[in-house]
Design a protein around this motif. Structure first.
Motif, PDB file in Angstrom:
ATOM      1  N   PRO A 129       0.791  -1.244   0.000  1.00 17.87           N
ATOM      2  CA  PRO A 129       0.000   0.000   0.000  1.00 17.87           C
ATOM      3  C   PRO A 129       0.822   1.292   0.000  1.00 17.87           C
ATOM      4  N   ILE A 130       2.144   1.200   0.018  1.00 18.18           N
ATOM      5  CA  ILE A 130       2.970   2.398   0.193  1.00 18.18           C
ATOM      6  C   ILE A 130       2.673   3.460  -0.858  1.00 18.18           C
ATOM      7  N   ALA A 131       2.436   3.041  -2.114  1.00 16.05           N
ATOM      8  CA  ALA A 131       2.212   4.012  -3.193  1.00 16.05           C
ATOM      9  C   ALA A 131       1.021   4.923  -2.911  1.00 16.05           C
ATOM     10  N   GLY A 132       0.059   4.448  -2.150  1.00 14.92           N
ATOM     11  CA  GLY A 132      -1.115   5.248  -1.842  1.00 14.92           C
ATOM     12  C   GLY A 132      -0.975   6.081  -0.580  1.00 14.92           C
ATOM     13  N   GLU A 133       0.185   6.001   0.062  1.00 11.53           N
ATOM     14  CA  GLU A 133       0.373   6.702   1.336  1.00 11.53           C
ATOM     15  C   GLU A 133       1.646   7.538   1.345  1.00 11.53           C
ATOM     16  N   LEU A 134       2.145   7.904   0.194  1.00  8.25           N
ATOM     17  CA  LEU A 134       3.406   8.632   0.095  1.00  8.25           C
ATOM     18  C   LEU A 134       3.322   9.959   0.837  1.00  8.25           C
ATOM     19  N   GLY A 135       4.391  10.276   1.560  1.00 10.63           N
ATOM     20  CA  GLY A 135       4.378  11.504   2.341  1.00 10.63           C
ATOM     21  C   GLY A 135       5.771  11.929   2.739  1.00 10.63           C
ATOM     22  N   GLN A 136       5.845  12.853   3.698  1.00 13.67           N
ATOM     23  CA  GLN A 136       7.106  13.391   4.189  1.00 13.67           C
ATOM     24  C   GLN A 136       7.623  12.527   5.331  1.00 13.67           C
ATOM     25  N   LEU A 137       8.776  11.948   5.148  1.00 13.88           N
ATOM     26  CA  LEU A 137       9.342  11.038   6.136  1.00 13.88           C
ATOM     27  C   LEU A 137      10.000  11.798   7.276  1.00 13.88           C
ATOM     28  N   GLN A 138       9.925  11.217   8.480  1.00 12.16           N
ATOM     29  CA  GLN A 138      10.543  11.826   9.652  1.00 12.16           C
ATOM     30  C   GLN A 138      11.903  11.225   9.980  1.00 12.16           C
ATOM     31  N   CYS A 139      12.332  10.225   9.218  1.00  6.97           N
ATOM     32  CA  CYS A 139      13.645   9.629   9.445  1.00  6.97           C
ATOM     33  C   CYS A 139      14.161   9.067   8.130  1.00  6.97           C
ATOM     34  N   PRO A 140      15.460   8.808   8.012  1.00  2.51           N
ATOM     35  CA  PRO A 140      15.989   8.172   6.801  1.00  2.51           C
ATOM     36  C   PRO A 140      15.295   6.836   6.557  1.00  2.51           C
ATOM     37  N   THR A 141      14.894   6.602   5.320  1.00  6.24           N
ATOM     38  CA  THR A 141      14.113   5.405   4.993  1.00  6.24           C
ATOM     39  C   THR A 141      14.574   4.815   3.670  1.00  6.24           C
ATOM     40  N   LEU A 142      14.742   3.512   3.664  1.00  5.60           N
ATOM     41  CA  LEU A 142      15.116   2.769   2.458  1.00  5.60           C
ATOM     42  C   LEU A 142      13.980   1.828   2.091  1.00  5.60           C
ATOM     43  N   LEU A 143      13.535   1.869   0.836  1.00  6.66           N
ATOM     44  CA  LEU A 143      12.468   1.000   0.354  1.00  6.66           C
ATOM     45  C   LEU A 143      13.004   0.104  -0.739  1.00  6.66           C
ATOM     46  N   LEU A 144      12.633  -1.184  -0.691  1.00  4.66           N
ATOM     47  CA  LEU A 144      13.100  -2.159  -1.667  1.00  4.66           C
ATOM     48  C   LEU A 144      11.904  -2.933  -2.218  1.00  4.66           C
ATOM     49  N   PHE A 145      11.890  -3.086  -3.541  1.00  4.16           N
ATOM     50  CA  PHE A 145      10.752  -3.727  -4.212  1.00  4.16           C
ATOM     51  C   PHE A 145      11.245  -4.763  -5.226  1.00  4.16           C
ATOM     52  N   ALA A 146      10.308  -5.615  -5.642  1.00  3.40           N
ATOM     53  CA  ALA A 146      10.560  -6.616  -6.671  1.00  3.40           C
ATOM     54  C   ALA A 146       9.920  -6.175  -7.980  1.00  3.40           C
TER      55      ALA A 146
END
Length: 226
Positions: A129-146
């Motif tokens: 569901p991440i694509a529908g909840e994109l926003g301003q992050l409060q910490c460094p974040t790494l996302l990995l997908f297939a």
């Protein structure tokens, strides 16, 4: 019936050395043996690693069918539980603290990074569901997908990358590529993903002292409120 505190599995390096901690958030199937191995691998890297059971309100992992368990918790409750786990692992001596998660847990890691200042870094693997909840992050974040994820449309992955250009895509891997011991496991993607995650955590949480883990067996049981 007596309410219980958030139950968790804990793996930690031997000795009383302060260092960073990781909250490991499970997939939709709950606390699996594969997830426990992730905690132990992180402990071998020198991190204190805690995996909370977010399904404890419904009786815990495998207490009911998959859909019932997933529907037993709201997004807000999940983030609250993760923040509670961050506080718990800090009380055991871990600092700073990051959050990582897979599938459902990947989404919850992202939501925590969006909404809580308690999280010092986050890593999310294939959260649908991440694509529908994109926003301003409060910490460094790494996302990995297939790239061949049967549960996440290509358009959604592209939207995530457009918003978070540092996101990593493994073109030939499928959903669950980190899940060793399963048919979805992709050794090349999993090896690279693990290494990228460790590098990212080291950069943003600091390099922990290495050491073998001592799983806290008592912490796998429900911890009764006193």
């Amino acid at each position: 019936m007596t309410d219980i505190e958030l139950p968790y599995f804990l793996a930690r390096p031997v000795g009383d050395r302060p260092g960073p901690g990781i909250v490991v958030v499970h997939e939709g199937n709950g606390i699996s043996t594969q997830l426990l191995r992730v905690c132990q691998r992180l402990a071998h890297e020198g991190y204190m690693a805690m995996a909370p059971d977010l399904f404890y309100r419904a009786g815990g992992t495998e207490a009911d069918d998959l859909i019932t368990l997933i529907r037993s918790i709201t997004a807000e409750q999940a983030v609250d539980d993760i923040v509670s786990a961050i506080g718990q692992i800090r009380s055991l001596g871990a600092h700073p603290v990051g959050v990582i998660g897979f599938c459902m847990g990947g989404t919850q890691a992202y939501r925590t990074a969006l909404s809580s200042s308690e999280c010092d870094a986050a890593v999310g693997f294939y959260g649908a569901p991440i694509a529908g909840e994109l926003g301003q992050l409060q910490c460094p974040t790494l996302l990995l997908f297939a790239g061949e994820d049967q549960y996440i449309p290509v358009a959604d992955i592209e939207a995530v990358v457009a918003h978070h250009p540092e996101a990593v895509i493994y073109p030939e891997a499928g959903h669950g590529f980190m899940r060793d011991g399963s048919s979805s496991y992709d050794e090349d993607a999993a090896t690279d993903g693990w290494d990228r995650m460790l590098s990212f955590l080291s950069t943003h949480l600091g390099s922990p002292p290495a050491g073998p883990p001592t799983p806290d067996r008592n912490s796998t049981r429900d911890r009764r409120g006193e």
